[in-house]
Write an enzyme that holds these catalytic residues in place. Structure first.
Site, PDB file in Angstrom:
ATOM      1  N   LEU A   1       0.822  -1.210   0.000  1.00  0.00           N
ATOM      2  CA  LEU A   1       0.000   0.000   0.000  1.00  0.00           C
ATOM      3  C   LEU A   1       0.856   1.260   0.000  1.00  0.00           C
ATOM      4  O   LEU A   1       0.432   2.303  -0.483  1.00  0.00           O
ATOM      5  CB  LEU A   1      -0.922   0.009   1.221  1.00  0.00           C
ATOM      6  CG  LEU A   1      -1.938  -1.134   1.326  1.00  0.00           C
ATOM      7  CD1 LEU A   1      -2.677  -1.059   2.660  1.00  0.00           C
ATOM      8  CD2 LEU A   1      -2.935  -1.069   0.176  1.00  0.00           C
ATOM      9  N   GLY A   2       2.053   1.170   0.566  1.00  0.00           N
ATOM     10  CA  GLY A   2       2.929   2.329   0.611  1.00  0.00           C
ATOM     11  C   GLY A   2       4.148   2.027   1.455  1.00  0.00           C
ATOM     12  O   GLY A   2       4.221   1.008   2.149  1.00  0.00           O
TER      13      GLY A   2
ATOM     14  N   GLY B   1       7.361   3.941   4.000  1.00  0.00           N
ATOM     15  CA  GLY B   1       7.761   5.121   4.748  1.00  0.00           C
ATOM     16  C   GLY B   1       9.193   5.003   5.212  1.00  0.00           C
ATOM     17  O   GLY B   1       9.951   4.153   4.752  1.00  0.00           O
ATOM     18  N   GLY B   2       9.562   5.851   6.160  1.00  0.00           N
ATOM     19  CA  GLY B   2      10.927   5.871   6.623  1.00  0.00           C
ATOM     20  C   GLY B   2      11.319   4.660   7.441  1.00  0.00           C
ATOM     21  O   GLY B   2      12.495   4.351   7.563  1.00  0.00           O
ATOM     22  N   PHE B   3      10.323   3.964   8.026  1.00  0.00           N
ATOM     23  CA  PHE B   3      10.647   2.855   8.908  1.00  0.00           C
ATOM     24  C   PHE B   3      10.136   1.513   8.394  1.00  0.00           C
ATOM     25  O   PHE B   3      10.482   0.482   8.951  1.00  0.00           O
ATOM     26  CB  PHE B   3      10.055   3.093  10.303  1.00  0.00           C
ATOM     27  CG  PHE B   3      10.769   4.167  11.062  1.00  0.00           C
ATOM     28  CD1 PHE B   3      11.971   3.903  11.683  1.00  0.00           C
ATOM     29  CD2 PHE B   3      10.240   5.438  11.149  1.00  0.00           C
ATOM     30  CE1 PHE B   3      12.634   4.895  12.389  1.00  0.00           C
ATOM     31  CE2 PHE B   3      10.895   6.432  11.852  1.00  0.00           C
ATOM     32  CZ  PHE B   3      12.106   6.165  12.475  1.00  0.00           C
TER      33      PHE B   3
ATOM     34  N   VAL C   1       3.902  -0.852   4.240  1.00  0.00           N
ATOM     35  CA  VAL C   1       2.546  -1.196   4.655  1.00  0.00           C
ATOM     36  C   VAL C   1       1.913  -2.071   3.577  1.00  0.00           C
ATOM     37  O   VAL C   1       1.982  -1.755   2.381  1.00  0.00           O
ATOM     38  CB  VAL C   1       1.689   0.068   4.878  1.00  0.00           C
ATOM     39  CG1 VAL C   1       0.286  -0.314   5.335  1.00  0.00           C
ATOM     40  CG2 VAL C   1       2.345   0.975   5.914  1.00  0.00           C
TER      41      VAL C   1
ATOM     42  N   ASP D   1       4.426  14.085  13.443  1.00  0.00           N
ATOM     43  CA  ASP D   1       4.639  13.830  12.007  1.00  0.00           C
ATOM     44  C   ASP D   1       3.334  14.050  11.247  1.00  0.00           C
ATOM     45  O   ASP D   1       2.927  13.220  10.438  1.00  0.00           O
ATOM     46  CB  ASP D   1       5.154  12.410  11.801  1.00  0.00           C
ATOM     47  CG  ASP D   1       5.843  12.238  10.443  1.00  0.00           C
ATOM     48  OD1 ASP D   1       6.180  13.264   9.820  1.00  0.00           O
ATOM     49  OD2 ASP D   1       6.038  11.096  10.011  1.00  0.00           O
TER      50      ASP D   1
END
Length: 652
Positions: free
Chosen positions: A336-337, A339-341, A344, A456
């Site tokens: 789904l996407g 990020g920095g960590f 998903v 954030d």
């Protein structure tokens, strides 16, 4: 270790602030014939601290039914009865008007966590997609399937397969309290009568609290407190507990003395352990030792934090295999996407519930910190505009290298997708954008009231459902403040373009840092431009700097997205766009003290949204009245009097 928790919990409760909502009452509420009190709480009628966070119920006043709030499907289970004396309740599967047979195994549903299906229930089994003996066949089919049913015995007993039923049949099972025969004729009644659930052991002596006319509350970290009607802790509650049996006073004094001595000794030992742990932690950060590597060659050391008492009530623990299977082995087609960590994935659990699974990157110490932080904070929260947290994998075991968290699946992408993807997504109308701004502000106001700073806030962390309602997500960088703290001194973290400049310069995080980030989001809603764009000139690379300059120079028309029709739109649209730009300008002030608090921002946005909706309703009513007046006008019969000599141009 559990004994240490029991000894330290009362001391921690006394040291922590007991204020959580002032004098807001925890008086018992009603929904239909159901009386709701501790350890349950009723959403909208009682604060969350009036019961366990996962025991909250929602009420449908029209039907007079209470539903379990934390379910994967809306109104999946409704509460039939609660027995506070027996620490149990009766729950039934809520019918949706279609097929009354559930399409999932109730025992596998996470919606019932942390309740336990009582062993006193019987197992009602439904089966299909195979030969169905006539004596077991349901009177009507469900979903074009011929189905059968039978009672297989007690819920925790050994399943007994009925004669003539193949083991290859697809089946689902439902706990029921009775055994009406034959079940194929009474299965709907058996399901509607519900089944028995055992509740976890209660925390605190709520009956004793009520005897001194107090109210039972459960504060942060599951600390039970008894509050008097004046909103303060009841001193008589502790006194009454200590004088219940005067003849045992000396014995109790010895127990108390022993407990205090043991607790103090435990605190000393715990302090030494913490000091050693902190030294080792600093060493681990400075050098990749003891299993923490960059290249992924060695396993990641297990997180030190375990979810003992809090985890048993607040956090569902998934097995790694469950989420691995749900995401089709973390297939690239389910992404789904990122990020920095971590990444998903979309997941489908065994009960067909759809979830979003965040897989934190391996071998990152920061990932462990984010995992612990997100579980700790999200387990406390419940708000319609915050993404629901369903659980996580354990931080111990052979699969601990993959840290997984499960959330509700929000299908309509992020706000950034809708604002910055060009022609790929339909244009968000201004009323929708204003509604989104209100809901994001409401989510932040809820967090700040509970001493949580998100840290954030950005459009890519604002998820949208099918009706464009907001779900604020990603709490990995969030911080929990002490009740009396004005700020937290920490190194700046966040996303470029959204980070509060005062926080960046002074290393002091406050709730006004979220206000600054929200100001950037407001400018994005007005302008449809990203927070950082290297294609823009000079200082305009940063959207916040560009917006502040344009608003100061009275050039809002250059800032606003022209597709919103700002120059030619109705006056109410122009007014509300100007108002939102003004609020954004106040939020983006460089000094934190000058910025408004988020609750003030929320009040202004709500008033603007309500005024716009009222104007829209008036315009719709006027249009309807105009249409009706035209329909009733004599002009409507003029066509039959047109002269036959009249000619028409059919070329158009």
């Amino acid at each position: 270790m559990p004994m240490l928790w029991l000894l330290l919990l009362p001391l921690a409760s006394l040291l922590r602030s007991a204020t959580s909502g002032g004098n807001t009452s925890c008086a018992q509420a009603t929904c239909g014939n159901l009386t709701i009190g501790y350890p349950f709480s009723l959403a909208g009628a009682q604060p969350l601290y009036c019961g366990y966070p996962v025991f909250d119920l929602t009420c449908d006043a029209g039907l007079g039914r209470a539903y379990l709030s934390r379910t994967f499907r809306d109104r999946l289970f409704h509460v039939v009865d609660i027995s506070y004396a027996k620490n149990s309740m009766v729950t039934a599967i809520a019918g949706d008007g279609g097929c009354p047979v559930p399409d999932f195994n109730v025992s596998a549903s996470l919606a019932l966590f942390p309740f336990k299906i009582s062993a006193a229930n019987k197992r009602l089994v439904f089966f299909y997609d195979c030969h169905v003996p006539s004596e077991l066949r349901l009177p009507r089919s469900c979903g074009n399937r011929t189905m059968g049913t039978y009672i297989s015995g007690l819920w925790n007993g050994v399943d007994s397969l009925q004669p003539g039923v193949s083991r290859n049949c697809v089946s689902v099972s439902v706990p029921v309290r009775g055994a009406m025969e034959p079940p194929r004729q009474h299965y709907e009644q058996l399901i509607s009568d519900g089944f028995l659930l055992d509740l976890p052991p209660p925390l605190g002596d709520c009956d004793g609290c009520r005897r001194v006319h107090g109210e039972c509350r459960l504060l942060d970290r599951l600390s039970f407190q008894c509050f008097c009607p004046d909103g303060k802790l009841c001193p008589s509650f502790a006194q009454s507990n200590s004088t219940t049996h005067p003849d045992r006073g000396n014995f109790k004094l010895k127990i108390i003395g022993t407990g205090i001595a043991t607790a103090l000794l435990s605190l000393i030992v715990l302090s030494i352990v913490c000091m050693v742990h902190n030294v080792r932690r600093k060493r681990k950060r400075s050098a990749s030792l003891d299993g923490l590597t960059i290249d992924g060659g060695s396993p990641l050391a297990s997180p030190k934090k375990e979810f003992t008492l809090a985890g048993s009530l607040l956090t569902h623990i998934f097995t790694y295999e469950e989420l691995d299977e749900a995401t089709d082995r973390f297939s690239d087609t389910r992404v789904l996407g990122s990020g920095g960590f971590g990444t998903v994935y979309k997941g489908i659990l065994r009960d067909r519930s759809v979830v979003a699974v965040k897989r934190l990157y391996k071998n990152s110490y920061k990932s462990v910190e984010q995992f612990e932080n997100e579980v700790d904070i999200l387990s406390r929260l419940r708000h319609p505009n915050l993404v629901a947290f369903y659980g996580c994998t354990s931080s111990q075991g052979s699969c601990c290298r993959d840290l997984l968290l499960a959330y509700e699946f929000v299908p309509n992408g992020t706000l950034a997708d809708h604002l910055h993807c060009g022609g790929e997504a339909p244009l968000l109308a201004w009323p929708t954008r204003l509604s989104i701004a209100v809901e994001v502000a409401a989510a932040l106001a809820y967090l700040h009231a509970r001493q949580v700073v998100h840290r954030d806030v950005k459009t890519s962390n604002i998820l949208l459902d099918e009706e464009f309602h907001v779900k604020l997500a990603d709490f990995g960088l969030s911080r929990l403040f002490a009740p009396d703290a004005t700020h937290v001194s920490t190194a700046p973290q966040g996303t470029p373009g959204y980070v509060d400049p005062a926080y960046h310069h002074r290393y002091q995080l406050t709730d006004k840092s979220d206000v600054y980030s929200f100001g950037v989001v407001l400018v994005e809603l007005v302008s449809s431009r990203p927070a950082v764009d290297m294609a823009r000139d000079g200082a305009d690379v940063n959207l916040a700097c560009m917006a502040v300059r344009m608003i100061q120079c009275c050039e809002i028309d250059r800032l606003v997205d022209l597709r919103l029709g700002y120059g030619s739109a109705a006056s109410e649209t122009v007014k509300t766009v100007d108002l939102v730009a003004e609020v954004a300008f106040r939020c983006l002030q460089p000094e934190q003290d000058v910025r408004p608090c988020i609750s003030e921002v929320l009040d202004v946005l709500r008033e603007a949204h309500q005024r716009m909706m009222e104007k829209a309703d008036c315009a719709a009513r006027d249009a309807e009245l105009l249409k009706e007046s035209r329909d009733d006008s004599p002009d409507s019969v003029m066509h039959q009097w047109i002269s036959p000599a009249t000619t028409y141009n059919h070329s158009t």
